[in-house]
Design an enzyme around this catalytic site. Structure first.
Site, mmCIF file in Angstrom:
data_model
loop_
_atom_site.group_PDB
_atom_site.id
_atom_site.type_symbol
_atom_site.label_atom_id
_atom_site.label_comp_id
_atom_site.label_asym_id
_atom_site.label_seq_id
_atom_site.Cartn_x
_atom_site.Cartn_y
_atom_site.Cartn_z
ATOM 1 C CG HIS A 233 1.421 -12.388 5.323
ATOM 2 N ND1 HIS A 233 2.391 -12.439 4.364
ATOM 3 C CD2 HIS A 233 1.176 -11.072 5.549
ATOM 4 C CE1 HIS A 233 2.711 -11.203 4.017
ATOM 5 N NE2 HIS A 233 1.992 -10.364 4.725
ATOM 6 C CG ASN A 279 -0.762 -9.160 -1.179
ATOM 7 O OD1 ASN A 279 -0.360 -10.282 -1.463
ATOM 8 N ND2 ASN A 279 -0.130 -8.057 -1.546
ATOM 9 C CG ASP A 306 -1.941 -9.144 7.188
ATOM 10 O OD1 ASP A 306 -1.816 -7.949 7.489
ATOM 11 O OD2 ASP A 306 -1.842 -9.558 6.012
ATOM 12 C CG HIS A 310 -8.960 -1.813 3.682
ATOM 13 N ND1 HIS A 310 -8.009 -0.849 3.456
ATOM 14 C CD2 HIS A 310 -8.309 -3.004 3.571
ATOM 15 C CE1 HIS A 310 -6.838 -1.423 3.194
ATOM 16 N NE2 HIS A 310 -6.991 -2.729 3.264
#
Ligand SMILES: [Zn+2]
Length: 431
Positions: A233, A279, A306, A310
């Protein structure tokens, strides 16, 4: 034997530069014929006119949260989301609970994948025990048990002595180190890119330098040891340039970009707040331009999501407390076509290559191909399909996204894994 005819589409096979209207006939688990006006008896027909028929897409950076975080995602829900997004293979990250730092845990993940997965699943393993950055894992043993790469994703190993041992071991084993680049000394407490927007939102911010320092360090370690390095990333212009220069010098490095880093700037946090907290963080426009340029010239080999689910409750705790990450499996094709293909920045063939052939090559997996005799892992993409992102329709457990309400042009409309249709736009999940 089960037969499927994909009729009327345009086959893109990046490995042989094939781009041609062709029907594709699948028998059992393999592709048995390509041609015009194929009319086999007893075949299930998928009408795919107006669509690209491409090698099954591979996402080499996915968090399935299994074992340990069933409220966020499971093998079952994560691989169903993958199927709905057009992925036939995903590679999961080791920051589960327990961490994938031991063969018994790795064996468990792969067994869960065989039992619950609806697409192919490979697993990485951790570089260090418990991702603590202190004690190297038994990489040789993990490799023998099927780990396709090693990573402490979510963290960087900061101790250069530990890290040098890891690079030397990886070089000896000829395996891949996938590196999440973030200097923990420079990055403390910020929730977003350090810049104008973080000042407006009164966040401490995450400096670009924190990512770039570790990219530079890891490139030096790769050059010195000969290990194969994959930078995960990449989000900054200087990071892209460091990798470009290292490649020119012959360092064995590959790199990936995520759809959010090529399609969003940090300004989205003004609207979306913690729903866009990720992130590495979303960066300003000049970095987004550099990431796209990196994809154009091949400095960035791979597009990977990625995918980091959550719960909504976790993401609603406010900018500083919410965890980093959001889901990407069900929006990656749409974002890639909308932001890269329809803007003329990359061809459809290039985007498909970065989402299929390139990750397979980086990982040493069989190269997915639409060709006679190959395993029938196939993604059908309608490049003109216009849709609006609605997380309530996601198959992922995480039903939120910074792209909610965004109109996209392009979508995976059918997914075939090993000769089995597992998803179609019309019928949904078929397994
Ligand atoms: Zn990461």
């Amino acid at each position: 034997m089960r037969r499927i005819l994909l009729r009327g589409g345009v086959v893109l096979n990046p490995q042989t530069h094939l781009h041609e209207p062709l029907d594709v006939l699948v028998e059992g688990e393999r592709i048995v014929a390509l041609g015009n006006a194929l009319s086999p008896v007893d075949a299930q027909v998928l009408e795919v006119s107006g669509c690209y028929v491409v090698p099954g897409l591979v996402d080499m950076h996915v968090h399935l949260r299994d074992p340990g975080f069933p409220d966020k995602e499971t093998m079952a829900t994560g691989t169903r989301a993958a199927a709905a997004g057009g992925l036939t293979t995903v590679v999961c990250m080791p920051n589960t609970r327990p961490t994938v730092d031991d063969v018994s845990i790795l064996d468990g993940v792969l067994a869960t994948a065989r039992r619950d997965g609806v697409v192919r699943v490979h697993s990485t393993a951790a570089l260090t025990k418990g991702l603590a950055g202190v004690e190297r894992t038994d990489m040789a043993n993990l490799l023998q048990h099927g780990a396709v790469a090693f990573t402490d994703d979510g963290k960087s190993v900061m101790d250069p002595v530990v890290l040098y041992d890891i690079f030397q071991t990886a070089a000896q084993l000829d395996t891949l180190i996938a590196s999440h680049c973030e200097d923990h000394h420079l990055v403390r407490g910020g929730a977003m890119h350090r810049g104008e927007v973080s000042q407006l939102l009164q966040d401490e911010g995450i400096p670009a330098l924190g990512e770039e320092l570790v990219i530079a360090r890891d490139l030096l370690f790769a050059a010195d040891t000969g290990a194969r390095l994959h930078i995960q990333h990449v989000s900054t212009a200087r990071g892209v340039q460091l990798i470009r220069e290292a490649k020119a010098r012959g360092v064995r490095v590959t790199a990936e970009a995520t759809p959010h880093h090529f399609s969003l700037t940090d300004a989205i946090l003004l609207d979306q707040g913690a729903l866009a907290k990720v992130n590495p963080p979303l960066r300003p426009a000049e970095d987004v331009v550099a990431v796209v340029a990196g994809l154009q010239d091949g400095t960035l080999d791979v597009i990977a999501t990625d995918h980091a689910p959550h719960t909504l409750a976790e993401k609603q705790q406010g900018l500083s407390r919410a965890p980093f990450g959001f889901v990407g499996l069900e929006t990656s094709v749409g974002l890639a076509f909308t932001h890269l293909v329809h803007t003329g920045k990359l061809s459809a063939d290039q985007v498909v290559a970065r989402m299929s052939v390139a990750p397979a090559r980086v990982l040493g997996l069989p190269i997915p191909q639409i060709a006679v005799g190959e395993v029938a892992d196939i993604t059908v993409i309608d490049p003109e399909f216009i849709w609006t992102v609605d997380p309530n329709r996601f198959l992922s457990k995480a039903q939120h996204s910074p792209f909610t309400g965004t109109k996209l042009r392009g979508k995976a409309v059918a997914t075939v894994v090993g000769g089995r249709v597992v998803y179609t736009e019309k019928e949904g999940l078929l397994t």
